[in-house]
Design a protein around this motif. Sequence first.
Motif, PDB file in Angstrom:
ATOM      1  N   LEU A  20       0.840  -1.207   0.000  1.00 30.35           N
ATOM      2  CA  LEU A  20       0.000   0.000   0.000  1.00 30.35           C
ATOM      3  C   LEU A  20       0.874   1.257   0.000  1.00 30.35           C
ATOM      4  CD1 LEU A  20      -2.713  -1.270   2.487  1.00 30.35           C
ATOM      5  CD2 LEU A  20      -2.973  -0.972   0.018  1.00 30.35           C
ATOM      6  N   ASP A  21       2.020   1.200   0.696  1.00 27.45           N
ATOM      7  CA  ASP A  21       2.925   2.362   0.710  1.00 27.45           C
ATOM      8  C   ASP A  21       3.536   2.625  -0.667  1.00 27.45           C
ATOM      9  OD1 ASP A  21       2.335   2.935   3.295  1.00 27.45           O
ATOM     10  OD2 ASP A  21       4.110   1.948   4.148  1.00 27.45           O
ATOM     11  N   LEU A  22       3.702   1.572  -1.476  1.00 32.69           N
ATOM     12  CA  LEU A  22       4.201   1.793  -2.845  1.00 32.69           C
ATOM     13  C   LEU A  22       3.149   2.574  -3.656  1.00 32.69           C
ATOM     14  CD1 LEU A  22       5.852  -1.689  -3.606  1.00 32.69           C
ATOM     15  CD2 LEU A  22       7.032   0.461  -3.145  1.00 32.69           C
ATOM     16  N   PHE A  23       1.875   2.275  -3.428  1.00 36.74           N
ATOM     17  CA  PHE A  23       0.807   3.068  -4.074  1.00 36.74           C
ATOM     18  C   PHE A  23       0.860   4.511  -3.575  1.00 36.74           C
ATOM     19  CE2 PHE A  23      -1.175  -0.971  -5.224  1.00 36.74           C
ATOM     20  CZ  PHE A  23      -1.801  -0.667  -6.427  1.00 36.74           C
ATOM     21  N   ARG A  80       3.301   6.270  -2.706  1.00 38.26           N
ATOM     22  CA  ARG A  80       4.357   7.094  -3.322  1.00 38.26           C
ATOM     23  C   ARG A  80       3.809   7.799  -4.560  1.00 38.26           C
ATOM     24  NH1 ARG A  80       9.782   3.412  -3.595  1.00 38.26           N
ATOM     25  NH2 ARG A  80       9.814   2.831  -1.412  1.00 38.26           N
ATOM     26  N   LEU A  81       2.852   7.144  -5.239  1.00 39.02           N
ATOM     27  CA  LEU A  81       2.274   7.721  -6.463  1.00 39.02           C
ATOM     28  C   LEU A  81       0.964   8.445  -6.183  1.00 39.02           C
ATOM     29  CD1 LEU A  81       2.923   4.551  -8.665  1.00 39.02           C
ATOM     30  CD2 LEU A  81       4.244   6.665  -8.695  1.00 39.02           C
ATOM     31  N   ARG A  82       0.250   7.997  -5.154  1.00 35.03           N
ATOM     32  CA  ARG A  82      -1.045   8.602  -4.786  1.00 35.03           C
ATOM     33  C   ARG A  82      -1.001   8.880  -3.282  1.00 35.03           C
ATOM     34  NH1 ARG A  82      -0.895   8.522  -9.477  1.00 35.03           N
ATOM     35  NH2 ARG A  82      -2.397   7.752 -11.010  1.00 35.03           N
ATOM     36  N   PRO A  83      -0.317   9.986  -2.878  1.00 36.01           N
ATOM     37  CA  PRO A  83      -0.044  10.228  -1.455  1.00 36.01           C
ATOM     38  C   PRO A  83      -1.294  10.371  -0.582  1.00 36.01           C
ATOM     39  CG  PRO A  83       1.156  11.767  -2.881  1.00 36.01           C
ATOM     40  CD  PRO A  83       0.211  11.023  -3.755  1.00 36.01           C
ATOM     41  N   THR A 127      -4.911  -5.020  -7.869  1.00 37.32           N
ATOM     42  CA  THR A 127      -6.063  -4.800  -8.756  1.00 37.32           C
ATOM     43  C   THR A 127      -7.200  -4.119  -7.987  1.00 37.32           C
ATOM     44  OG1 THR A 127      -5.408  -6.735 -10.015  1.00 37.32           O
ATOM     45  CG2 THR A 127      -7.665  -5.990 -10.329  1.00 37.32           C
ATOM     46  N   ALA A 128      -7.416  -4.548  -6.748  1.00 37.13           N
ATOM     47  CA  ALA A 128      -8.484  -3.934  -5.942  1.00 37.13           C
ATOM     48  C   ALA A 128      -8.131  -2.486  -5.596  1.00 37.13           C
ATOM     49  CB  ALA A 128      -8.721  -4.754  -4.669  1.00 37.13           C
ATOM     50  N   VAL A 129      -6.879  -2.246  -5.184  1.00 38.82           N
ATOM     51  CA  VAL A 129      -6.487  -0.873  -4.817  1.00 38.82           C
ATOM     52  C   VAL A 129      -6.628   0.041  -6.038  1.00 38.82           C
ATOM     53  CG1 VAL A 129      -4.593   0.619  -4.033  1.00 38.82           C
ATOM     54  CG2 VAL A 129      -4.918  -1.627  -2.975  1.00 38.82           C
ATOM     55  N   ASN A 130      -6.184  -0.447  -7.183  1.00 36.38           N
ATOM     56  CA  ASN A 130      -6.244   0.388  -8.384  1.00 36.38           C
ATOM     57  C   ASN A 130      -7.674   0.794  -8.731  1.00 36.38           C
ATOM     58  OD1 ASN A 130      -4.523   1.653 -10.247  1.00 36.38           O
ATOM     59  ND2 ASN A 130      -5.160   0.233 -11.856  1.00 36.38           N
ATOM     60  N   ARG A 133       7.513  -5.845  -6.797  1.00 33.88           N
ATOM     61  CA  ARG A 133       8.300  -5.481  -5.605  1.00 33.88           C
ATOM     62  C   ARG A 133       7.843  -6.298  -4.386  1.00 33.88           C
ATOM     63  NH1 ARG A 133      10.762  -0.125  -5.489  1.00 33.88           N
ATOM     64  NH2 ARG A 133      11.182  -0.728  -3.336  1.00 33.88           N
ATOM     65  N   CYS A 134       6.574  -6.710  -4.385  1.00 38.18           N
ATOM     66  CA  CYS A 134       6.031  -7.444  -3.234  1.00 38.18           C
ATOM     67  C   CYS A 134       6.237  -8.953  -3.354  1.00 38.18           C
ATOM     68  CB  CYS A 134       4.540  -7.157  -3.095  1.00 38.18           C
ATOM     69  SG  CYS A 134       4.207  -5.398  -2.935  1.00 38.18           S
ATOM     70  N   SER A 135       6.106  -9.480  -4.557  1.00 38.60           N
ATOM     71  CA  SER A 135       6.325 -10.919  -4.800  1.00 38.60           C
ATOM     72  C   SER A 135       6.691 -11.059  -6.273  1.00 38.60           C
ATOM     73  CB  SER A 135       5.046 -11.696  -4.478  1.00 38.60           C
ATOM     74  OG  SER A 135       4.983 -12.894  -5.240  1.00 38.60           O
ATOM     75  N   GLY A 136       7.866 -11.620  -6.529  1.00 39.14           N
ATOM     76  CA  GLY A 136       8.394 -11.659  -7.901  1.00 39.14           C
ATOM     77  C   GLY A 136       7.517 -12.411  -8.883  1.00 39.14           C
ATOM     78  N   SER A 137       6.716 -13.351  -8.378  1.00 36.95           N
ATOM     79  CA  SER A 137       5.892 -14.125  -9.307  1.00 36.95           C
ATOM     80  C   SER A 137       4.495 -13.522  -9.471  1.00 36.95           C
ATOM     81  CB  SER A 137       5.782 -15.569  -8.805  1.00 36.95           C
ATOM     82  OG  SER A 137       5.311 -15.583  -7.474  1.00 36.95           O
TER      83      SER A 137
END
Length: 322
Positions: free
Chosen positions: A75-78, A80-83, A114-117, A135-139
């Motif tokens: 959620l913190d990665l989101f 960074r783009l949507r403070p 997908t839900a956050v977006n 960044r959260c899970s490579g797969s």
Amino acid sequence: MKATAIAHPNIALVKYWGKADVDTNLPAVGSISITLDSLTTTTRVDFDSGHDRDELILDGAPASEQRAKRVRFCLDLFRRLRPDLPPAVVESENSFPTAAGLASSASGFAALVTAVNAVLDEPLEVNELVEISRRCSGSSPRSLFGGFVELALDGDSTAVRPILNRRDWPLDVVIAVTSKTAKKVGSTDGMELTRRTSPFYESWVEKSSYDLALARGAIASRDFEALAVVSEASCLAMHAVAMAARPGLMYWNGTTVECLHRVRALREEGEPVFFTIDAGPQLKAICQPGASDRVASALAEVPGVIEIVRCGLGDGARVVEG
Ligand code: PMV
């Protein structure tokens, strides 16, 4: 600001094992996977809860701090783009056991991003979602798409593209569950140990682009035998490079090995089936649909197999409810 999304696990045929950069979770190799259908993660995000920090409810109960931390990181990665994103309550449910080595982190993060977006006034581009989930899970970015999917390296980021629709080559997957105990060494630690100590690590990384090319060709021409050969080779090479780490990583148990021999014997008898195994003891048998009943019965008879899970190929992550 609420949304629900679903996603399915994926299984790599050309494996990802090793990170070029641990801090950004950048893979050292590309990978090719199939997305499954019948196993599902459903994730609901609620940004109107009034909580003062992000909370994670997993399968109906508050999640461990370790899992909650990974969700907060996402959620913190989101943010960074949507403070302006407020704290969220995330409720996630798997239709399959979370710790049974069935790739719940891939479907989990694909459903979450997908839900956050879906709640954002200005949704992110697909490539931004790929980067956040990776960044959260490579797969997990591979579970954003359905059917056959490639995760390719692109400088210091990654790109994911669907390479064949599931309807164009509807394979079946039979999973032989051989243990429900959580693995001792998780994939991140296992990959790092392998990179630091395995004498075969460089050749594994080098060989990967060759396997990717072979698999792409086999999928484009729907050549099952060619896909079987490259997938088994990639799986065995991944486990070999990991076994050669110090101390060696051994993700299989005796039943995994018995299942592997059973699949090979079936193929010698003419059944269109091959195996793959991830960082855990479950064996995944990929087969042409006409063979899956026989493959499922044969694997169910292997002593030590506790459960058989059957799937087809599925769609990518999607929003199911506003
Ligand atoms: O996404 P992670 O960090 O759980 O790594 C997945 C690694 C393998 O499942 C073993 C291989 C793969 O490509 O999925």
